[in-house]
Design a protein around this motif. Structure first.
Motif, PDB file in Angstrom:
ATOM      1  N   VAL A   1      31.234 -17.434  14.719  1.00 15.94           N
ATOM      2  CA  VAL A   1      32.023 -18.519  15.299  1.00 15.94           C
ATOM      3  C   VAL A   1      31.549 -19.870  14.775  1.00 15.94           C
ATOM      4  N   LEU A   2      30.254 -20.067  14.670  1.00 16.03           N
ATOM      5  CA  LEU A   2      29.747 -21.340  14.143  1.00 16.03           C
ATOM      6  C   LEU A   2      30.203 -21.548  12.700  1.00 16.03           C
ATOM      7  N   LEU A   3      30.183 -20.496  11.906  1.00 18.60           N
ATOM      8  CA  LEU A   3      30.653 -20.607  10.519  1.00 18.60           C
ATOM      9  C   LEU A   3      32.144 -20.951  10.478  1.00 18.60           C
ATOM     10  N   ALA A   4      32.934 -20.290  11.304  1.00 15.62           N
ATOM     11  CA  ALA A   4      34.375 -20.547  11.310  1.00 15.62           C
ATOM     12  C   ALA A   4      34.680 -21.954  11.798  1.00 15.62           C
ATOM     13  N   LEU A   5      33.866 -22.459  12.697  1.00 16.91           N
ATOM     14  CA  LEU A   5      34.026 -23.807  13.234  1.00 16.91           C
ATOM     15  C   LEU A   5      33.725 -24.860  12.170  1.00 16.91           C
ATOM     16  N   GLY A   6      32.812 -24.539  11.267  1.00 19.16           N
ATOM     17  CA  GLY A   6      32.414 -25.505  10.244  1.00 19.16           C
ATOM     18  C   GLY A   6      30.944 -25.865  10.292  1.00 19.16           C
ATOM     19  N   ALA A   7      30.176 -25.181  11.135  1.00 15.32           N
ATOM     20  CA  ALA A   7      28.734 -25.437  11.234  1.00 15.32           C
ATOM     21  C   ALA A   7      27.970 -24.402  10.424  1.00 15.32           C
ATOM     22  N   SER A   8      26.669 -24.598  10.303  1.00 20.07           N
ATOM     23  CA  SER A   8      25.785 -23.687   9.584  1.00 20.07           C
ATOM     24  C   SER A   8      24.797 -23.108  10.591  1.00 20.07           C
ATOM     25  N   PRO A   9      24.912 -21.819  10.921  1.00 24.19           N
ATOM     26  CA  PRO A   9      24.063 -21.236  11.961  1.00 24.19           C
ATOM     27  C   PRO A   9      22.766 -20.660  11.406  1.00 24.19           C
ATOM     28  N   ALA A  10      21.723 -20.668  12.236  1.00 27.77           N
ATOM     29  CA  ALA A  10      20.510 -19.919  11.920  1.00 27.77           C
ATOM     30  C   ALA A  10      19.957 -19.346  13.214  1.00 27.77           C
ATOM     31  N   MET A  11      19.494 -18.107  13.146  1.00 31.00           N
ATOM     32  CA  MET A  11      18.858 -17.445  14.273  1.00 31.00           C
ATOM     33  C   MET A  11      17.369 -17.322  13.951  1.00 31.00           C
ATOM     34  N   VAL A  12      16.536 -18.054  14.659  1.00 29.34           N
ATOM     35  CA  VAL A  12      15.105 -18.121  14.364  1.00 29.34           C
ATOM     36  C   VAL A  12      14.368 -18.162  15.695  1.00 29.34           C
ATOM     37  N   HIS A  13      13.496 -17.176  15.934  1.00 27.53           N
ATOM     38  CA  HIS A  13      12.915 -17.096  17.274  1.00 27.53           C
ATOM     39  C   HIS A  13      11.394 -16.953  17.307  1.00 27.53           C
ATOM     40  N   ALA A  14      10.731 -16.755  16.162  1.00 24.39           N
ATOM     41  CA  ALA A  14       9.286 -16.519  16.212  1.00 24.39           C
ATOM     42  C   ALA A  14       8.551 -17.805  16.593  1.00 24.39           C
ATOM     43  N   ALA A  15       7.608 -17.672  17.527  1.00 25.57           N
ATOM     44  CA  ALA A  15       6.801 -18.831  17.919  1.00 25.57           C
ATOM     45  C   ALA A  15       6.125 -19.455  16.707  1.00 25.57           C
ATOM     46  N   GLU A  16       5.881 -18.632  15.677  1.00 28.29           N
ATOM     47  CA  GLU A  16       5.192 -19.108  14.475  1.00 28.29           C
ATOM     48  C   GLU A  16       6.018 -20.111  13.668  1.00 28.29           C
ATOM     49  N   GLU A  17       7.323 -20.184  13.928  1.00 30.85           N
ATOM     50  CA  GLU A  17       8.127 -21.055  13.061  1.00 30.85           C
ATOM     51  C   GLU A  17       9.190 -21.872  13.776  1.00 30.85           C
ATOM     52  N   VAL A  18       9.400 -21.656  15.078  1.00 32.60           N
ATOM     53  CA  VAL A  18      10.517 -22.368  15.726  1.00 32.60           C
ATOM     54  C   VAL A  18      10.355 -23.879  15.666  1.00 32.60           C
ATOM     55  N   GLU A  19       9.126 -24.380  15.787  1.00 34.74           N
ATOM     56  CA  GLU A  19       8.960 -25.834  15.749  1.00 34.74           C
ATOM     57  C   GLU A  19       9.311 -26.399  14.374  1.00 34.74           C
ATOM     58  N   ASP A  20       8.907 -25.686  13.335  1.00 30.47           N
ATOM     59  CA  ASP A  20       9.262 -26.126  11.981  1.00 30.47           C
ATOM     60  C   ASP A  20      10.767 -26.059  11.765  1.00 30.47           C
ATOM     61  N   PHE A  21      11.392 -25.053  12.357  1.00 29.10           N
ATOM     62  CA  PHE A  21      12.834 -24.926  12.125  1.00 29.10           C
ATOM     63  C   PHE A  21      13.613 -25.988  12.894  1.00 29.10           C
ATOM     64  N   VAL A  22      13.163 -26.318  14.093  1.00 24.67           N
ATOM     65  CA  VAL A  22      13.796 -27.414  14.836  1.00 24.67           C
ATOM     66  C   VAL A  22      13.804 -28.686  13.983  1.00 24.67           C
ATOM     67  N   ALA A  23      12.725 -28.872  13.245  1.00 27.30           N
ATOM     68  CA  ALA A  23      12.583 -30.115  12.476  1.00 27.30           C
ATOM     69  C   ALA A  23      13.633 -30.259  11.377  1.00 27.30           C
ATOM     70  N   ILE A  24      14.158 -29.150  10.882  1.00 25.28           N
ATOM     71  CA  ILE A  24      15.173 -29.239   9.823  1.00 25.28           C
ATOM     72  C   ILE A  24      16.582 -29.016  10.360  1.00 25.28           C
ATOM     73  N   SER A  25      16.702 -28.768  11.665  1.00 30.89           N
ATOM     74  CA  SER A  25      18.008 -28.493  12.264  1.00 30.89           C
ATOM     75  C   SER A  25      18.626 -29.768  12.836  1.00 30.89           C
ATOM     76  N   ASP A  26      19.933 -29.699  13.078  1.00 36.55           N
ATOM     77  CA  ASP A  26      20.630 -30.830  13.691  1.00 36.55           C
ATOM     78  C   ASP A  26      20.779 -30.658  15.195  1.00 36.55           C
ATOM     79  N   ALA A  27      20.712 -29.416  15.669  1.00 34.36           N
ATOM     80  CA  ALA A  27      20.828 -29.160  17.102  1.00 34.36           C
ATOM     81  C   ALA A  27      20.264 -27.774  17.378  1.00 34.36           C
ATOM     82  N   LEU A  28      19.970 -27.525  18.644  1.00 38.19           N
ATOM     83  CA  LEU A  28      19.313 -26.279  19.059  1.00 38.19           C
ATOM     84  C   LEU A  28      20.066 -25.705  20.253  1.00 38.19           C
TER      85      LEU A  28
END
Lengths: 269, 269, 269
Positions: B39-66
């Motif tokens: 749905v996010l792709l069809a809407l026009g957004a770029s989705p990512a599913m990322v859940h490991a405690a080892e990387e979520v903070e780094d991924f938030v930093a490159i994302s536009d929303a959570l």
């Protein structure tokens, strides 16, 4: 198999895959699991998703090929991935590595580096991931969608990764590149709608794994990209948007024939 | 943006989203992952599913929303959710909270309470979940499907939750309510078939997150509910049952235009 | 309910299920979650996927039935499965066990053995899994797809498993067998396309669980297999390949009527 890289060679690989019905062991991400399983079934393979460290080595032993994909990685899964890859190597079974989002976070890049040296037969990624693995810098990856540039840079990065890891590298995008050392094959097929349906790249990696059960790595990668791209092109023509694309892709794989393959795929230097 | 809550404002938000193609980081449940990504792709957004405690903070930093969704929560995931929310706050990035099944078990209610005070921009839930968060009692939630009563009670509960958490609250159902403190907007769109396809509520929360990348929280919630509801109404008319609804929803989002939005959504006081 | 095993009995069970809308708690594999939820919704049940050890016991308490499926098992999940089954037994609630891939690895076989003795109401598996549970040897299982032989062997294995565990055993394939001790019912319905769409067997187990909320175990299993098979037969006729089968299956379940059930299912001795 005198003539490589031709439609005939790809078609014979698909026929052999359908006859053998290889068991493909996947340790893949949550998003890709269902569509990967459905695509493998439609292709003619037998999929299994097995990730517990307690059983991955035993499952590798009964499988024909292994696909490891780090899309939704976490430490327990990474442990299992390492065990499975090592056992595949010990048993001489081919495994395919999909370094999803390599370059997006330090954790992901580090895990990619660790797995890439465990002798995968094929590494399949998008341009940004392959460039990140080649050391082109984390800037090339935006999440899991590639924003990297020209084909030449991608092919060069694939060559660097292939030389470092010994793997065949399949860098996929508008044009796909299959690189083994300095050998290079470009493949044109598929449709621009495909990146708008999630996990179709991940699923392609599983398809590559299925073909490694019936062909050596480079031929397997070329056959997989050709068959998948042809099916994607047929599927996209049956769609008004990306919604039904995974289902149409399965049907196109299930119904794939020699003429469609010939019509929908172009092999270029 | 002089006129809020109108079809023009929603349409301009969608155009901006499509132009920006925001990267939306999801820590969501296993059931919703694939449909949310599509749905996010069809809407026009770029989705990512990322859940490991080892990387979520780094991924938030490159994302536009959570987007954080507790549908299939467990302690390692809850730890990562807390880390990601904290980092989003530290970086000034908006995050959306979906308290799936709040009220169904003590564990789920406790985790909801803990996350709700980490300053989400928007909380999106069904009537039962929002009433549970407001303290209306666990009896209002039957699993993850709402059985709660009248719209007035829902709107009141949303107001209570908004005042306590500072978040915009989107309580969705036959009529959707977007509440910020005492400000209230009702939206009518969608179709009765939608609750018969799993995770479409969860997916709506991801769509809200995508809009927070281009609009302030209240406008983002209103735009998301309007666009999603319009697409759902179009999609349902192409279906005989719920089976093809997710695919049709993606196509309707992909093809959404100004006239469809005008025709399919009513804003009420 | 004077007459068992007839179309009338099955139809009345479905009508009662639709009226009751039972909450079905699933602890199932990642691949099956979305399709199982969608099928349960289309059938008329209310699905929930809840697996954390911290809440499974509380969730069992508000559910009408439980389905446990070990398709993508790992130790934290197995711990939760044991807790949930024990609580279901303590509360007198029926639970269904799907021993996916039993026989494929020692870990999987051991977990199957542990769960099978926790008094499931129904065990549902394919021929290879049921034969493995009966001790027919691991060779019968190839991953999660059955390669086991004749119907007679399957029925005999189902009888052995039923006697050992006290459960009704539903061994499904081209012909389905429902066995309770020495009582035996064969059911013919469905379509050869169904095994080419992933997790439709797992999903059937969830459907069995839904029916245990309105009927005793043997009647529930028979009703589930009949309704599901009838829907599968209808769905397959709307498909050129397996791609759209899950969506068509949902529509067929949603639209299922008395005449279709009569036409699509044969009960044999």
């Amino acid at each position: 198999m005198a003539i490589l890289n031709t439609h005939d060679a790809v078609w014979s690989a698909l026929e052999e895959l359908r006859a053998k019905r290889p068991l493909v062991h996947n340790i893949t991400n949550y998003v890709a699991m269902t569509v990967s399983a459905n695509v493998l079934l439609a292709l003619g393979a037998s999929p299994a998703m097995v990730h517990a460290a307690e059983e991955v080595e035993d499952f590798v032993a009964i499988s024909d090929a292994l696909c490891i994909n780090i899309g939704t990685l976490s430490p327990p899964w990474v442990e299992a991935m390492g065990k499975a890859a090592a056992r595949a190597n010990a048993l001489g079974k081919p495994w395919v590595f999909d370094p999803v989002g390599c370059g997006a976070t330090p954790y992901r890049t580090r895990v990619s580096d660790e797995l890439a040296v465990l002798r995968p037969a094929v590494i399949r990624g998008n341009a940004g991931e392959v460039q990140s693995m080649a050391g082109a810098g984390a800037g090339a990856t935006k999440g899991v969608d590639s924003v990297a540039g020209a084909d030449a840079a991608t092919a060069a990065a694939a060559e660097a990764v292939s030389r470092r890891t010994g793997a065949v590298v399949a860098a996929t995008g508008a044009i796909d590149h299959v690189v083994e050392g300095t050998a290079h094959q470009a493949i044109e097929s598929g449709d621009a709608l495909m990146p708008l349906s999630t996990a179709l790249g991940c699923t392609l990696s599983a398809v590559v794994a299925a073909f490694t059960a019936v062909r050596p790595p480079r031929q397997a990668a070329i056959a997989a990209l050709a068959v998948y791209g042809a099916a994607g092109a047929v599927a996209a023509r049956n769609c008004r948007g990306p919604g039904h694309l995974p289902a149409e892709l399965c049907d196109a794989l299930y119904l794939m024939d020699r003429d469609t393959l010939q019509r929908e795929v172009r092999f270029t230097a």
